[in-house]
Design a protein around this motif. Structure first.
Motif, PDB file in Angstrom:
ATOM      1  N   LYS A   4      31.517  54.761   9.309  1.00 43.61           N
ATOM      2  CA  LYS A   4      31.884  56.039   9.937  1.00 43.61           C
ATOM      3  C   LYS A   4      33.398  56.210   9.950  1.00 43.61           C
ATOM      4  CE  LYS A   4      27.831  56.447  12.854  1.00 43.61           C
ATOM      5  NZ  LYS A   4      27.310  56.490  14.206  1.00 43.61           N
ATOM      6  N   LEU A   5      34.117  55.144  10.235  1.00 45.23           N
ATOM      7  CA  LEU A   5      35.576  55.215  10.238  1.00 45.23           C
ATOM      8  C   LEU A   5      36.090  55.544   8.840  1.00 45.23           C
ATOM      9  CD1 LEU A   5      38.118  54.880  11.941  1.00 45.23           C
ATOM     10  CD2 LEU A   5      38.092  52.452  11.350  1.00 45.23           C
ATOM     11  N   GLY A   6      35.495  54.930   7.832  1.00 46.15           N
ATOM     12  CA  GLY A   6      35.872  55.222   6.451  1.00 46.15           C
ATOM     13  C   GLY A   6      35.599  56.668   6.095  1.00 46.15           C
ATOM     14  N   ALA A   7      34.459  57.187   6.529  1.00 42.89           N
ATOM     15  CA  ALA A   7      34.121  58.586   6.248  1.00 42.89           C
ATOM     16  C   ALA A   7      35.100  59.528   6.935  1.00 42.89           C
ATOM     17  CB  ALA A   7      32.693  58.869   6.688  1.00 42.89           C
ATOM     18  N   LEU A   8      35.477  59.210   8.169  1.00 44.73           N
ATOM     19  CA  LEU A   8      36.459  60.047   8.879  1.00 44.73           C
ATOM     20  C   LEU A   8      37.826  59.998   8.201  1.00 44.73           C
ATOM     21  CD1 LEU A   8      35.551  59.312  12.609  1.00 44.73           C
ATOM     22  CD2 LEU A   8      35.229  61.444  11.352  1.00 44.73           C
ATOM     23  N   LEU A   9      38.223  58.824   7.748  1.00 45.97           N
ATOM     24  CA  LEU A   9      39.495  58.692   7.043  1.00 45.97           C
ATOM     25  C   LEU A   9      39.473  59.510   5.758  1.00 45.97           C
ATOM     26  CD1 LEU A   9      42.282  57.410   6.721  1.00 45.97           C
ATOM     27  CD2 LEU A   9      41.156  55.484   5.574  1.00 45.97           C
ATOM     28  N   MET A  10      38.371  59.428   5.013  1.00 41.02           N
ATOM     29  CA  MET A  10      38.264  60.201   3.780  1.00 41.02           C
ATOM     30  C   MET A  10      38.266  61.703   4.069  1.00 41.02           C
ATOM     31  SD  MET A  10      38.463  58.115   1.371  1.00 41.02           S
ATOM     32  CE  MET A  10      38.037  59.139  -0.007  1.00 41.02           C
ATOM     33  N   ALA A  11      37.635  62.121   5.151  1.00 43.66           N
ATOM     34  CA  ALA A  11      37.626  63.536   5.521  1.00 43.66           C
ATOM     35  C   ALA A  11      39.039  64.009   5.864  1.00 43.66           C
ATOM     36  CB  ALA A  11      36.679  63.769   6.694  1.00 43.66           C
ATOM     37  N   ALA A  12      39.800  63.171   6.568  1.00 48.24           N
ATOM     38  CA  ALA A  12      41.182  63.530   6.912  1.00 48.24           C
ATOM     39  C   ALA A  12      42.042  63.620   5.651  1.00 48.24           C
ATOM     40  CB  ALA A  12      41.762  62.502   7.879  1.00 48.24           C
ATOM     41  N   LEU A  13      41.859  62.688   4.742  1.00 49.85           N
ATOM     42  CA  LEU A  13      42.613  62.741   3.481  1.00 49.85           C
ATOM     43  C   LEU A  13      42.220  63.964   2.658  1.00 49.85           C
ATOM     44  CD1 LEU A  13      42.619  58.973   2.443  1.00 49.85           C
ATOM     45  CD2 LEU A  13      44.556  60.339   3.256  1.00 49.85           C
ATOM     46  N   LEU A  14      40.941  64.302   2.683  1.00 50.45           N
ATOM     47  CA  LEU A  14      40.481  65.494   1.976  1.00 50.45           C
ATOM     48  C   LEU A  14      41.118  66.749   2.578  1.00 50.45           C
ATOM     49  CD1 LEU A  14      38.670  66.870  -0.135  1.00 50.45           C
ATOM     50  CD2 LEU A  14      36.865  66.884   1.594  1.00 50.45           C
ATOM     51  N   ALA A  15      41.197  66.824   3.897  1.00 47.42           N
ATOM     52  CA  ALA A  15      41.818  67.986   4.551  1.00 47.42           C
ATOM     53  C   ALA A  15      43.284  68.106   4.144  1.00 47.42           C
ATOM     54  CB  ALA A  15      41.671  67.864   6.060  1.00 47.42           C
TER      55      ALA A  15
END
Length: 146
Positions: A4-15
């Motif tokens: 979940k932390l990895g997914a959130l990090l990837m979402a932030a980088l995508l934003a």
């Protein structure tokens, strides 16, 4: 939790990526040059397609996790498969048990529980494509039953 932390990090980088690419797209469109305008529009459209695909995968993960938790709460998660020393499921044992789950899904084609167990058995056997298809079917059946 690390997933979940990895997914959130990837979402932030995508934003961040979308903001920077969006700004560059506006600059291209603002030049008035036909080629730059086409590039600017492409820079706006292609990331939106990527966002849609990522959202679809995240939604699949969230929905399937909810169904697994519901099935586990109900006591219907009876996938006791032997594991190797590495901790991975023994594929030959998973394939041997697979027939039971396939017969259950065939006997109850409208049961999301049967399809979810079948999907988990496919996953344990290493057949990811069929596992995703069976879990998607389970999600559809659960939605239809509500």
């Amino acid at each position: 939790m690390t997933t979940k932390l990895g997914a959130l990090l990837m979402a932030a980088l995508l934003a961040l990526y979308l903001a920077l690419v969006g700004w560059r797209a506006v600059q291209f469109i603002g030049t008035g040059e036909p080629v730059a305008i086409v590039m600017g529009v492409a820079l706006l459209v292609l990331p939106l397609i990527a966002v849609w695909a990522i959202w679809r995968e995240l939604a699949f993960g969230i929905r399937s996790q909810r169904l697994v938790q519901r099935l586990e709460t109900e006591g219907g998660l009876d996938l006791e498969l032997p594991v190797r020393e590495s901790g991975r499921v023994d594929k030959s044992a998973a394939q041997a048990e697979f027939a039971r789950f396939a017969a259950e899904a065939e006997a109850e084609p409208e049961s999301w529980r049967a399809w979810l167990r079948l999907g988990l058995a496919y996953d344990a056997a290493g057949d990811r494509r069929r596992a995703r298809h069976a879990v998607r079917r389970a999600i559809e059946l659960d939605r239809a039953s509500r």
